[in-house]
Design an enzyme around this catalytic site. Structure first.
Site, PDB file in Angstrom:
ATOM      1  N   TYR A 134     -67.449 -44.114 -36.039  1.00 55.33           N
ATOM      2  CA  TYR A 134     -66.108 -44.085 -35.304  1.00 55.33           C
ATOM      3  C   TYR A 134     -65.447 -42.937 -36.274  1.00 55.33           C
ATOM      4  O   TYR A 134     -64.779 -43.216 -37.609  1.00 55.33           O
ATOM      5  CB  TYR A 134     -65.452 -45.097 -35.197  1.00 55.33           C
ATOM      6  CG  TYR A 134     -64.277 -44.891 -34.181  1.00 55.33           C
ATOM      7  CD1 TYR A 134     -64.419 -44.590 -33.114  1.00 55.33           C
ATOM      8  CD2 TYR A 134     -63.019 -45.193 -34.640  1.00 55.33           C
ATOM      9  CE1 TYR A 134     -63.146 -44.442 -32.040  1.00 55.33           C
ATOM     10  CE2 TYR A 134     -61.809 -45.318 -33.858  1.00 55.33           C
ATOM     11  CZ  TYR A 134     -61.984 -44.495 -32.684  1.00 55.33           C
ATOM     12  OH  TYR A 134     -60.797 -44.151 -31.914  1.00 55.33           O
ATOM     13  N   GLU A 141     -64.877 -44.915 -22.125  1.00 59.38           N
ATOM     14  CA  GLU A 141     -63.652 -43.856 -22.230  1.00 59.38           C
ATOM     15  C   GLU A 141     -64.404 -42.540 -21.523  1.00 59.38           C
ATOM     16  O   GLU A 141     -63.461 -41.905 -21.089  1.00 59.38           O
ATOM     17  CB  GLU A 141     -63.139 -43.597 -23.633  1.00 59.38           C
ATOM     18  CG  GLU A 141     -61.713 -42.880 -23.735  1.00 59.38           C
ATOM     19  CD  GLU A 141     -61.179 -43.064 -24.931  1.00 59.38           C
ATOM     20  OE1 GLU A 141     -60.723 -41.972 -25.576  1.00 59.38           O
ATOM     21  OE2 GLU A 141     -61.137 -44.281 -25.642  1.00 59.38           O
ATOM     22  N   ASP A 199     -62.541 -46.289 -26.583  1.00 58.91           N
ATOM     23  CA  ASP A 199     -62.646 -46.379 -27.971  1.00 58.91           C
ATOM     24  C   ASP A 199     -62.036 -47.399 -28.589  1.00 58.91           C
ATOM     25  O   ASP A 199     -60.944 -47.690 -28.293  1.00 58.91           O
ATOM     26  CB  ASP A 199     -62.254 -45.011 -28.635  1.00 58.91           C
ATOM     27  CG  ASP A 199     -63.119 -43.780 -28.078  1.00 58.91           C
ATOM     28  OD1 ASP A 199     -64.366 -44.055 -27.922  1.00 58.91           O
ATOM     29  OD2 ASP A 199     -62.938 -42.742 -28.614  1.00 58.91           O
TER      30      ASP A 199
END
Length: 699
Positions: free
Chosen positions: A314, A7, A110
């Protein structure tokens, strides 16, 4: 050749190092059979109405519901309109070249709804048909990347996740575009917008503000006594509250005849507070706002930086739980904090304990488990990164610490059949509250009680009656708004609906901060110290649509529930999109037919010079024909001047204004007359040298 799409460039660099793609090109890494590149976030987005040939804001062109969705390269705003983002266009060319030549693609955007959408939109826009696999990881440590590369998942496994993301994107486009255009037409202003989630959130803020502002405080009275025993003087308070001053005075005067109170009951109980669960993103944002005044967006941005530095897992997670295999790594993570000054003592103490499986529940783990630190040694952190990192690390230590235990002693006293009470709290085990040295927050004050036993009579030293006042619900802070968005179903008054929507919120942890920032950027709300309050413009929008379905918290929360379920059941997609399209028709008609609160019958209206049958009404910043078939729309604010009613009267009745002095142009001040051209657009004309010159058209 295998292409890996990350990303961001920083993530691509970490992955490239692990897979051995060591040769750095301008827009990708290469080596060992891999080409690792990146997307700069959303390179591709849904097309705007103009791309479907719908240029003007006209009622008869609404609603805009394309049968097939077009995708376009990302655009950036310029002085007038938008243009293609050159960075996005250039990177798309790179991706097209790499995708065309490769054998397969590994998706490393992601691991969540938005990351999946970023890739799928690029894949569709480039008309790519190469097979792709998913790298699904919860941290960017070397170990996590290697394990993820050894456990790639087929791309089709995440088709439902993409459908939920695409459905959310399409719903936001349909409702946002059409509702916003309808409101601009109705209000005569071109800078108003409505949204599927932002409008219910704005309604929540405005409702709370109006409730708070209009709250009528009611006084009430409570009787206090100071009593003495064993050389100790302490205060007790009456268990009853009186809203009638006469009742309070009568009882107060009667009590003054009594010299003692009797101890009628002593209750001692242990109060245990278990450690909190681990953070999800929303809980982290709430705590960062309460303790440090961080905005939700600032917390998310900082957490994302920590994630990309490999220091935390995350961040855009909605779960506060861990699967069993991740729980097994907790002792090592705690041990790693022995070297971290802030937590060295707590980490050393916990490292020798057997940990209870707090926050462990495989069934409650969503796409990603709860927020944790990683085993990566922490090096240099900014001040903001240090705050967020320590919140996450400290919460992990709190979660696996001992409970907080206190002893509560409550004594009840009787006087003239009225009851009084006092409580004392003693901490027996501070437990998890030791981590941040949290101060005890009591729902009721703690007094220091002497040794007492039931049946004792205690002398009364003095009496007092205090006047208190009922208080409104407090204005929203960012923390309390996040909590309300997370548990929007709890706002409902209907018990059955509230139970059915328990735990259903507005937006997702990943989008709530952007919703708040959108309301701020639109100048619908502002930050007033710690509070979020509506602006005049925000209240105008709220009052315009407060009774419409677009402000309905219940409806939006139900949609969020459907989107979450769609990740497991693709069959929900067609009916959801159909419902959104039907709703778009309804809400567009509803907004186009409203009578805005800025209209005022005491202000004169004017005959419409264009359609000859409508009436021109004055709105907040514009004058507009009430005839829906007519698109006459005149801004009241032009180059630094606000048109007066006499000037507007002349314009609409005679076709031009008198000379207006003091317009501000690029070359300074100038004077001019305003008139209509043949299309009833405004133009400037000058009466210098006895000639009229057309200068500019104003739409």
């Amino acid at each position: 050749m295998i292409v890996i799409l990350a990303e961001k460039p920083s993530v691509a660099g970490e992955i490239a190092r692990i897979v051995g793609a060591e040769v750095k090109h301008e827009s990708y890494f290469e080596g060992n059979g891999y080409q690792v590149t990146w997307a700069y976030g959303h390179l591709v987005s849904p097309a705007m109405p103009e791309d479907y040939g719908i240029v003007n804001f006209k009622a008869d062109q609404l609603p805009v519901i394309p049968q097939t969705q077009k995708l376009i390269p990302r655009r950036v705003k310029i002085l007038r309109g938008y243009k293609v983002d050159t960075q996005a266009a250039k990177q798309l060319d790179v991706l097209k070249k790499l995708f065309s030549a490769c054998e397969e693609i590994i998706v490393a955007t992601d691991a969540g709804r938005e990351g999946e959408l970023i890739f799928r939109y690029i894949y569709q826009y480039l008309k790519c048909d190469k097979p792709f696999y998913r790298l699904w990881i919860s941290s960017l440590t070397d170990k996590a990347i290697r394990e993820g590369m050894n456990n790639l998942q087929p791309g089709s496994k995440y088709d439902n996740l993409y459908l939920a993301a695409e459905a959310r994107s399409r719903a936001d486009w349909l409702i946002g575009i059409n509702a916003s255009r309808a409101l601009c037409i109705t209000s005569g202003e071109g800078n108003n917008s409505l949204g599927r989630v932002q409008t219910p959130v704005l309604a929540m803020i405005c409702q709370r503000y109006m409730e708070n502002k209009n709250f009528q405080s009611v006084p009430y009275y409570q009787i206090l006594m100071k009593i003495g025993a064993n050389g100790e003087i302490f205060q007790i308070k009456g268990n009853d509250e009186y809203f009638d001053r006469r009742d309070a005075d009568r009882i107060y005067n009667r009590l003054k005849n009594y010299p003692v109170v009797k101890v009628v009951r002593i209750v001692v109980k242990e109060v245990k507070t278990d450690p909190p669960l681990l953070y999800d993103l929303t809980e982290l944002q709430k705590d960062a706002n309460i303790r440090y005044g961080f905005s939700a967006e600032k917390t998310l941005t900082t957490a994302q930086k920590l994630y990309e530095k490999k220091y935390i897992t995350y961040p855009r997670t909605s779960s506060r739980y861990l699967p069993g295999d991740v729980f097994e790594t907790i002792p090592a993570l705690i041990a790693s904090l022995k070297e971290y000054t802030t937590f060295c003592l707590a980490a050393t103490r916990l490292a020798s304990m057997r940990l209870k499986p707090r926050s462990v529940d495989d069934k409650k783990v969503t796409d990603h488990h709860a927020l944790l630190i990683t085993e990566e040694p922490v090096k240099k952190l900014t001040a903001e990164e240090k705050i967020i990192y320590e919140l996450i690390a400290g919460r992990m230590l709190e979660t696996y610490s001992l409970p907080h235990i206190k002893e509560k002693t409550t004594v009840e006293f009787a006087c003239d059949e009225l009851l009084f009470s006092a409580s004392e709290f003693k901490v027996k085990q501070n437990g998890w509250k030791d981590i941040f040295k949290l101060k005890e927050e009591q729902e009721e004050p703690s007094v220091r009680l002497p040794s007492l036993k039931e049946g004792d009579y205690i002398p009364i030293e003095s009496y007092n009656m205090v006047q208190l006042s009922t208080k409104p619900k407090p204005l929203f802070t960012e923390a309390s708004l996040l909590a309300a968005m997370e548990m929007a179903g709890n706002l409902l008054h209907d018990k059955e609906k509230r139970a059915a929507l328990k735990g259903i919120g507005l937006g997702t942890p990943a989008t709530r901060s952007s919703i708040i920032e959108t309301l701020l950027s639109r100048q619908y709300i502002l930050r007033d110290k710690k509070h979020l309050i509506p602006t005049k413009k925000g209240l105008f929008i709220y009052n315009s649509v407060k009774d419409m379905r677009i402000s309905d918290v219940l409806l939006t929360a139900t949609w969020e529930q459907t989107l979450s379920r769609m990740e497991a059941d693709a069959g929900l997609y067609p009916s959801f999109i159909k419902e959104i399209e039907e709703y778009t028709h309804q809400i567009t008609d509803e907004i186009l037919s409203i009578r805005l609160p800025e209209e005022c019958e005491s202000i004169p209206s004017f005959p419409c010079p264009r359609c000859k049958i409508g009436k021109v009404l004055l709105y907040h910043r514009a004058a507009r024909c009430k005839n829906r078939e007519c698109d006459l729309n005149v801004s009241k604010e032009i180059l630094g001047k606000t048109l007066t009613i006499p000037q507007l009267n002349a314009l609409f009745r005679k076709g031009k204004t008198p000379l207006i002095k003091g317009f501000t142009g690029k070359k300074g001040k100038f004077d001019a007359i305003l008139s209509f051209d043949e299309n009833f657009k405004l133009k400037f004309i000058f009466d210098s040298e006895k000639k009229f010159f057309l200068l500019i058209f104003l739409s």
